[in-house]
Design a protein around this motif. Structure first.
Motif, short mmCIF file in Angstrom:
data_model
loop_
_atom_site.label_atom_id
_atom_site.label_comp_id
_atom_site.label_asym_id
_atom_site.label_seq_id
_atom_site.Cartn_x
_atom_site.Cartn_y
_atom_site.Cartn_z
N ILE A 147 29.15 46.86 32.32
CA ILE A 147 29.86 46.42 33.51
C ILE A 147 30.78 47.54 33.95
N THR A 194 28.57 47.26 39.18
CA THR A 194 28.15 45.88 38.94
C THR A 194 28.75 44.98 40.03
N GLY A 195 29.89 45.39 40.56
CA GLY A 195 30.58 44.62 41.58
C GLY A 195 29.85 44.54 42.91
N SER A 233 36.26 43.16 44.09
CA SER A 233 35.05 43.06 43.28
C SER A 233 34.79 44.39 42.54
N HIS A 274 35.28 44.54 38.38
CA HIS A 274 34.09 44.87 37.60
C HIS A 274 34.23 46.24 36.95
N HIS A 320 37.64 39.42 34.35
CA HIS A 320 36.27 39.18 34.82
C HIS A 320 35.22 39.60 33.79
N ARG A 321 35.57 40.55 32.90
CA ARG A 321 34.59 41.00 31.90
C ARG A 321 34.12 39.84 31.02
N HIS A 377 31.01 38.30 32.05
CA HIS A 377 29.76 39.05 31.84
C HIS A 377 29.33 39.07 30.38
#
Ligand SMILES: [Zn+2]
Ligand SMILES: [Zn+2]
Length: 279
Positions: free
Chosen positions: A126, A130-131, A171, A175, A198-199, A202
């Motif tokens: 990520i 990825t965003g 985003s 990411h 946010h990680r 994922h």
């Protein structure tokens, strides 16, 4: 003229944020990437171009065009209520963010929508690219939802552009593989979703994948109890991605585009193998 200005704002903001986050994660990375950038970036950036073209071709008015029409004809809740532009703008921004959060949850819960969205999760690392890695059909559905919300509420055009520019920037930020000191992360995640927050989303562990749905404002995850402070195995040891689509060939543009329509034969066993190795 107005269109050119809007496009210039979007492109400048995108390029500026992309460059800033790329430099940040190259010179101060959060964790060691498992693959070279050259293996992932071409596919992730190519999908961004496909997405932009798909929206311009299929929904050319986009959300901002609908906002202008709503303002000119006076339809939409905010216009009917006669709210001042600043109030309609602020509330419209928050409403759009809540709707994007809700849409993200639904894309995880409904199987055929998950097929589209899982391509975003299949990235094996990520970072900021990825965003921007979303399937074009997901992007088109998302734009159609935004168009509906903008028309229903009469969100001002300036707020729509601001929302899209900010969402695009946050985003790439959340990411990114950029390091943020823990004390700063704790402060920043009170107002915007951070990379460490946010990680978790994922993680290959499904319970963690199904948490931290916010892309921009972090409040919805607290409010709807989908918040998870960190991954169980820690940020350095956690496995990124899905139990499926882990072959390096899956990072190519053509494979990214066809992922929603393929069912890997070993999906079940791969999932349980990774779950048991990480728990
Ligand atoms: Zn997701
Ligand atoms: Zn994500």
């Amino acid at each position: 003229m107005r269109l050119m200005t809007e496009l210039a704002i979007r492109l400048t903001a995108f390029a500026g944020m992309f460059l800033a986050m790329a430099l940040w994660e190259i010179f101060a990375p959060r964790r060691r990437l498992s693959l070279r950038r050259a293996a992932r970036w071409p596919g992730n950036l190519a999908i961004l171009v496909v997405d932009a073209l798909a929206v311009r071709l299929l929904i050319p008015t986009a959300a901002v065009g609908v906002a202008l029409i709503a303002a000119a004809r006076g339809f939409g809740l905010f216009h009917l209520l006669g709210w001042p532009a600043w109030l309609a703008g602020v509330v419209g921004f928050v409403v759009l963010d809540l709707v994007i959060y809700g849409q993200h949850v639904v894309f995880h819960r409904v199987p055929w929508l998950w097929r589209l969205h899982r391509m975003h999760h299949a990235d094996l690392d990520i970072d900021l690219t990825t965003g921007v890695r979303f399937h074009p059909i997901e992007i088109l559905i998302s734009m159609a939802i935004k168009v509906a919300v903008v028309a229903l509420f009469g969100v001002p055009a300036a707020a729509v552009v601001a929302f899209e520019v900010v969402l695009n920037a946050t985003s790439m930020f959340n990411h990114s593989n950029a390091v943020l000191p823990l004390w700063l992360d704790r402060a920043v995640r009170l107002v915007v979703v951070t990379p460490d927050m946010h990680r978790v989303h994922h993680s290959v562990v499904r319970a963690e994948t199904d948490s931290n749905f916010g892309f921009n404002l972090p409040w919805w995850d607290w409010l709807f109890r989908t918040y998870r402070a960190e991954p169980a195995s820690g940020h350095d040891a956690m496995t990124i991605g899905l139990p499926i689509f882990r072959a390096p060939g899956e990072l190519r543009l053509d494979r990214l585009l066809t992922q929603p329509f393929r069912t890997p034969a070993n999906a079940g066993s791969a999932a349980s193998a990774i779950e048991s190795s990480t728990t």
